[in-house]
Scaffold this motif. Structure first.
Motif, PDB file in Angstrom:
ATOM      1  N   GLY A   1     149.413  63.237 -17.879  1.00 27.07           N
ATOM      2  CA  GLY A   1     150.691  63.762 -18.343  1.00 27.07           C
ATOM      3  C   GLY A   1     151.202  63.042 -19.575  1.00 27.07           C
ATOM      4  N   ALA A   2     150.955  61.741 -19.652  1.00 30.73           N
ATOM      5  CA  ALA A   2     151.417  60.948 -20.800  1.00 30.73           C
ATOM      6  C   ALA A   2     150.702  61.334 -22.090  1.00 30.73           C
ATOM      7  N   ASP A   3     149.564  62.014 -21.988  1.00 35.32           N
ATOM      8  CA  ASP A   3     148.806  62.430 -23.168  1.00 35.32           C
ATOM      9  C   ASP A   3     149.318  63.729 -23.783  1.00 35.32           C
ATOM     10  N   ILE A   4     150.261  64.380 -23.125  1.00 36.24           N
ATOM     11  CA  ILE A   4     150.801  65.645 -23.626  1.00 36.24           C
ATOM     12  C   ILE A   4     151.879  65.340 -24.663  1.00 36.24           C
ATOM     13  N   GLY A   5     151.735  65.907 -25.839  1.00 32.60           N
ATOM     14  CA  GLY A   5     152.676  65.645 -26.923  1.00 32.60           C
ATOM     15  C   GLY A   5     153.931  66.471 -26.864  1.00 32.60           C
ATOM     16  N   HIS A   6     153.875  67.673 -26.294  1.00 35.67           N
ATOM     17  CA  HIS A   6     155.036  68.550 -26.266  1.00 35.67           C
ATOM     18  C   HIS A   6     154.885  69.525 -25.114  1.00 35.67           C
ATOM     19  N   PHE A   7     155.941  69.714 -24.356  1.00 34.72           N
ATOM     20  CA  PHE A   7     155.951  70.650 -23.236  1.00 34.72           C
ATOM     21  C   PHE A   7     156.751  71.879 -23.623  1.00 34.72           C
ATOM     22  N   LEU A   8     156.133  73.047 -23.552  1.00 33.01           N
ATOM     23  CA  LEU A   8     156.829  74.314 -23.761  1.00 33.01           C
ATOM     24  C   LEU A   8     157.086  74.896 -22.381  1.00 33.01           C
ATOM     25  N   LEU A   9     158.340  74.924 -21.974  1.00 37.39           N
ATOM     26  CA  LEU A   9     158.687  75.368 -20.635  1.00 37.39           C
ATOM     27  C   LEU A   9     159.278  76.763 -20.672  1.00 37.39           C
ATOM     28  N   GLY A  10     158.712  77.649 -19.896  1.00 39.64           N
ATOM     29  CA  GLY A  10     159.171  79.036 -19.852  1.00 39.64           C
ATOM     30  C   GLY A  10     160.365  79.213 -18.939  1.00 39.64           C
ATOM     31  N   ILE A  11     161.371  78.383 -19.136  1.00 44.97           N
ATOM     32  CA  ILE A  11     162.622  78.498 -18.385  1.00 44.97           C
ATOM     33  C   ILE A  11     163.757  78.554 -19.392  1.00 44.97           C
ATOM     34  N   PRO A  12     164.898  79.160 -19.009  1.00 42.00           N
ATOM     35  CA  PRO A  12     165.916  79.466 -20.000  1.00 42.00           C
ATOM     36  C   PRO A  12     166.709  78.310 -20.586  1.00 42.00           C
TER      37      PRO A  12
END
Length: 92
Positions: free
Chosen positions: A31-42
């Motif tokens: 998880g720490a290797d993820i640079g950006h989270f795109l969350l499909g929530i409003p």
């Protein structure tokens, strides 16, 4: 038919984190290797302290400074294409 928004608010973020954790585990990505989270929530109001704690416990990373949310008020409801719209916005 109606949607129970209160129930969605309680359960959907947990399912999102658990699904993300399973996907990353299958791909052997931390998880720490993820640079950006795109969350499909409003919006951020769906990310409560308990959900953030679940995110930290499940993925061992704090996502709050790397999150982008669906902004329905900016571009309308796009259904299944929402993530593609978010990705396009992130890349721009």
């Amino acid at each position: 038919m109606a949607q129970d928004i209160a129930r969605v608010s309680r359960h959907a973020p947990v399912h999102l984190v658990d699904g993300l954790a399973a996907m990353l585990a299958n791909a052997d990505i931390a998880g720490a290797d993820i640079g950006h989270f795109l969350l499909g929530i409003p919006g951020r109001h769906f990310i409560s302290e308990p959900i953030t704690a679940h995110f930290l416990a499940t993925l061992a990373t704090d996502p709050r400074d790397r999150m982008d949310f669906t902004r329905v008020d900016d571009f309308g409801y796009c259904g299944g294409a929402t993530m593609l719209v978010q990705f396009d916005r992130l890349m721009r």
